[in-house]
Write an enzyme that holds these catalytic residues in place. Sequence first.
Site, PDB file in Angstrom:
ATOM      1  CG  ASN A   9       0.530 -11.681  -4.816  1.00 42.80           C
ATOM      2  OD1 ASN A   9       1.561 -12.030  -4.514  1.00 42.80           O
ATOM      3  ND2 ASN A   9       0.208 -10.283  -4.544  1.00 42.80           N
ATOM      4  CD1 TRP A  10       0.890 -17.869  -3.070  1.00 44.59           C
ATOM      5  CD2 TRP A  10       2.763 -18.966  -2.693  1.00 44.59           C
ATOM      6  NE1 TRP A  10       0.763 -19.152  -3.470  1.00 44.59           N
ATOM      7  CE2 TRP A  10       1.722 -19.901  -3.153  1.00 44.59           C
ATOM      8  CE3 TRP A  10       4.335 -19.365  -2.280  1.00 44.59           C
ATOM      9  CZ2 TRP A  10       2.061 -21.259  -3.321  1.00 44.59           C
ATOM     10  CZ3 TRP A  10       4.420 -20.962  -2.725  1.00 44.59           C
ATOM     11  CH2 TRP A  10       3.368 -21.574  -3.337  1.00 44.59           C
ATOM     12  CE  LYS A  11      -0.534  -9.698  -1.172  1.00 48.48           C
ATOM     13  NZ  LYS A  11      -1.790  -8.649  -0.585  1.00 48.48           N
ATOM     14  CD  GLU A  96       0.588  -5.903  -0.695  1.00 49.62           C
ATOM     15  OE1 GLU A  96       1.462  -6.623  -1.166  1.00 49.62           O
ATOM     16  OE2 GLU A  96      -0.449  -6.093  -0.152  1.00 49.62           O
ATOM     17  CD  GLU A 164      -5.097  -7.059  -6.018  1.00 49.61           C
ATOM     18  OE1 GLU A 164      -5.283  -8.517  -5.819  1.00 49.61           O
ATOM     19  OE2 GLU A 164      -4.099  -6.593  -5.709  1.00 49.61           O
ATOM     20  N   GLY A 170      -6.145  -7.284   2.322  1.00 54.23           N
ATOM     21  CA  GLY A 170      -5.653  -7.532   3.838  1.00 54.23           C
ATOM     22  C   GLY A 170      -6.407  -7.080   4.810  1.00 54.23           C
ATOM     23  N   GLY A 231      -4.710 -13.120  -2.184  1.00 53.26           N
ATOM     24  CA  GLY A 231      -3.361 -12.944  -1.385  1.00 53.26           C
ATOM     25  C   GLY A 231      -3.539 -14.132  -0.141  1.00 53.26           C
ATOM     26  N   GLY A 232      -3.799 -13.483   1.193  1.00 56.27           N
ATOM     27  CA  GLY A 232      -3.852 -14.375   2.282  1.00 56.27           C
ATOM     28  C   GLY A 232      -4.195 -15.815   2.273  1.00 56.27           C
TER      29      GLY A 232
HETATM   30  P1  13P Z   1      -5.530 -10.423   0.140  1.00 56.47           P
HETATM   31  O1  13P Z   1      -6.286 -11.758  -0.523  1.00 56.47           O
HETATM   32  O2  13P Z   1      -4.710 -10.947   1.257  1.00 56.47           O
HETATM   33  O3  13P Z   1      -6.256  -9.251   0.578  1.00 56.47           O
HETATM   34  O4  13P Z   1      -4.677  -9.855  -1.032  1.00 56.47           O
HETATM   35  C1  13P Z   1      -5.128  -9.602  -2.060  1.00 56.47           C
HETATM   36  C2  13P Z   1      -4.056  -9.007  -2.736  1.00 56.47           C
HETATM   37  O5  13P Z   1      -3.394  -8.074  -2.647  1.00 56.47           O
HETATM   38  C3  13P Z   1      -3.702  -9.786  -3.954  1.00 56.47           C
HETATM   39  O6  13P Z   1      -2.680  -9.298  -4.881  1.00 56.47           O
END
Ligand code: 13P
Length: 251
Positions: A9-11, A96, A164, A170, A231-232
């Site tokens: 998930n690149w957000k 989010e 999650e 994050g 994510g990250g």
């Molecule tokens: P991180 O891996 O950056 O903590 O994010 C997780 C996430 O929200 C994936 O959807």
Amino acid sequence: MRTPVIAGNWKMNTTVTEAVALVKAMRAELSKVSNVEKVLCPPFVSLAPVKELIKDSSIKLGAQDLYFTEKGAYTGEISPVMVADLCELVIIGHSERRQYFNETSKVVNKKVAAALEVGLKPILCVGEKLAENEAGKTEEVVSKQLKSSLADISNLDGLIIAYEPVWAIGTGRAATGEQTNETIAFIRRNISGLYDDKVAQEIRILYGGSVTAANAAGFMVQPEIDGALVGGASLKAAEFLNIVIQTSAMG
Ligand code: 13P
């Protein structure tokens, strides 16, 4: 046997140019890895160029959200048909979105239904906040989210659940493999209650929250955890690839 899924998930990260570079940096190696479903979820504006780059590969494409109406005067929104035109999967109900865009489980429910209707596989996100976790309310929160997000949906058709915990997203503070395995086992029992045992045994349930190449194996080794929503670490080609390779090696 459930095929594990590693979804990135690149957000709200990467311009189109950056997205293209990121995909080019990992696609050759990534598409070679077998026994793992590999999914990239770039921002909407990069879906078409990324699709073109991965077209003859085993890498799948997912969006990060959609709106539940087919078309019309909803300035700025993206419809299920538009997403289905490009993607196989779509993340729905990420914390989010719940936190910053006031998305309720009612809205999430409409989005899940709309996605399934056009043949998209939703990656439905659930998870408790820190205070809820500390108050011992994880199971209560998660079961409520599942029940309302899946209300009146009789056929899950490839839907994936991502557990999650909000406090782990994050923050660099990932849950432990054991803790997560227990919560995911609880989610599976919940799905069995809402549907039946066959559905519960077949559904893939992922963990998400500060997954890195350094801690991924601790999750993948757990029997109930069927992969990760990253994510990250999905923004770094080598690290994402490393997570996928480790997952494949566990199979
Ligand atoms: P991180 O891996 O950056 O903590 O994010 C997780 C996430 O929200 C994936 O959807």
